[in-house]
Design an enzyme around this catalytic site. Structure first.
Site, short mmCIF file in Angstrom:
data_model
loop_
_atom_site.label_atom_id
_atom_site.label_comp_id
_atom_site.label_asym_id
_atom_site.label_seq_id
_atom_site.Cartn_x
_atom_site.Cartn_y
_atom_site.Cartn_z
CE LYS A 126 42.10 40.72 47.47
NZ LYS A 126 41.35 39.30 46.82
CE LYS A 161 43.43 44.66 48.04
NZ LYS A 161 44.65 44.50 47.19
NE ARG A 211 50.09 36.53 40.24
CZ ARG A 211 48.62 36.21 39.96
NH1 ARG A 211 48.56 35.08 39.19
NH2 ARG A 211 47.58 36.79 40.56
NE ARG A 226 49.39 40.68 37.07
CZ ARG A 226 48.53 40.08 37.96
NH1 ARG A 226 47.75 39.08 37.61
NH2 ARG A 226 48.58 40.70 39.20
NE ARG A 234 38.70 47.01 38.04
CZ ARG A 234 37.50 46.39 37.91
NH1 ARG A 234 36.91 45.39 38.73
NH2 ARG A 234 36.79 46.72 36.73
CG ASP A 274 48.71 39.60 42.45
OD1 ASP A 274 49.29 38.95 41.66
OD2 ASP A 274 47.43 39.79 42.70
CD GLU A 282 45.03 40.16 45.88
OE1 GLU A 282 45.16 39.07 45.59
OE2 GLU A 282 44.30 41.25 45.61
CG ASN A 284 47.09 35.60 43.90
OD1 ASN A 284 45.87 35.67 43.44
ND2 ASN A 284 48.04 36.74 43.62
#
Length: 315
Positions: A126, A161, A211, A226, A234, A274, A282, A284
């Site tokens: 994050k 979050k 993504r 997504r 979400r 993301d 984000e 990852n």
């Protein structure tokens, strides 16, 4: 020349091979004639400052009825000539951090570790996005519930979050005046003891949380959006989102160009960004996914690109 590929992952018997990016990497490594070594869960250890692992020879096949076979467990000293794929899922807890320290010593002994162990320790998924503020939506990270409530009031609608969740877990949406906000913040910060993140809600999430995959700092040409389903906000596949492949937009490429060179510099060979709408949310680095879905939809071989980069580094 065949390489020794050592994989640190969650138990291989419980993966879903149609969606597992680590499995795609193993299939590609085997196709290239490399030797696969599966680290038995919990099998990394140190002896006299030298990194070791309890491993078993591994063969894989793309068959949901039986996708792997393991040989007898043996002992491997990690170092020169080894490529270590560190692919354990979060949480990035004490056990995970200790494993990265062991892999750091393997790296020092000459192993190529993906992703770089120091980067895995440093890069909270994050917070790392905020190293590129020009790419991000308005964001606050704080333990102070009053400050977070003020942020929600300023923007009217926010996503809240924890800093260590994955797969959509512990993500909340709160609007200004929402009577649940206090208890949400108590839960996320544990009464002010832990940091929580608040980001302005991005309505573009209805079109998907994209993504974008980076291989050695360079973006794959397609992303997986997504898309939230039903009454869910979400988009995470683990939260029931539907995956839809798309070509990258100009903005997607711009974001990737902002982030990619720094990831390459820090030894992060395989990274997932993301992106919602025009904003990075984000970065990852632990175990990015979506290889299998993008390969299937667009006839790609993303693991092949990754092993080209690995072999190039070793050469």
């Amino acid at each position: 020349m065949p390489l020794d590929i050592v994989v640190v992952m969650d138990p291989i018997g419980s993966i879903k091979i149609a969606k597992d990016s680590t499995f795609a990497m193993l299939l590609e490594a085997q196709r290239r004639g490399h030797r696969l070594h599966y680290v038995i869960p919990g099998g990394l250890f140190l002896r006299d400052g030298v990194a070791h692992a309890h491993t078993a020879a591994l063969t894989v096949k793309d068959d949901p009825r039986g996708w792997f076979e393991l040989g007898p467990v043996s002992h491997l000293e990690l170092g020169r000539g080894h490529v270590v794929l560190m692919r354990k899922d979060p949480p990035v807890d004490a056990s995970y951090l200790h494993d990265t320290q062991i892999l750091g010593l393997a790296q020092r002994a000459g192993a190529l570790v993906m992703n770089d162990p120091q980067g895995l320790r440093d890069m909270n998924e994050k917070l790392t996005a905020l190293e590129f503020p020009q790419c991000c939506p308005p964001t606050l990270v704080s333990r102070d519930a009053a400050a977070i409530k003020a942020f929600i009031a300023e923007h009217g609608d926010a996503v809240l979050k924890t800093l260590d969740g994955m797969g959509g877990r512990s993500i909340f949406r709160a609007r200004a005046g929402d009577p649940n906000t206090n208890v949400i913040l108590e839960t996320l910060t544990e009464g002010g003891r832990h940091l929580a993140m608040a980001q302005r809600y991005l309505p573009e999430i209805t079109a998907g949380d994209k993504r974008i995959l980076l291989v050695d700092g360079v973006a794959v040409d397609f992303c997986l959006a997504r898309i939230p389903q039903g009454d869910e906000f979400r988009g995470n596949l683990a939260a029931g989102g539907r995956g839809e492949g798309r070509p990258l937009t100009d903005r997607d490429r711009w974001i990737a160009a902002q982030v990619g060179p720094e990831m390459k510099r820090r030894g992060m060979l395989f990274v997932g960004l993301d992106v919602i709408g025009d904003y990075l949310t984000e970065v990852n680095v632990t175990s990015p996914t979506c290889i299998r879905e993008l390969d299937a939809q667009f006839g790609l071989n993303i693991a092949g690109q990754l092993f080209d980069a690995i072999e190039s580094r070793l050469a």
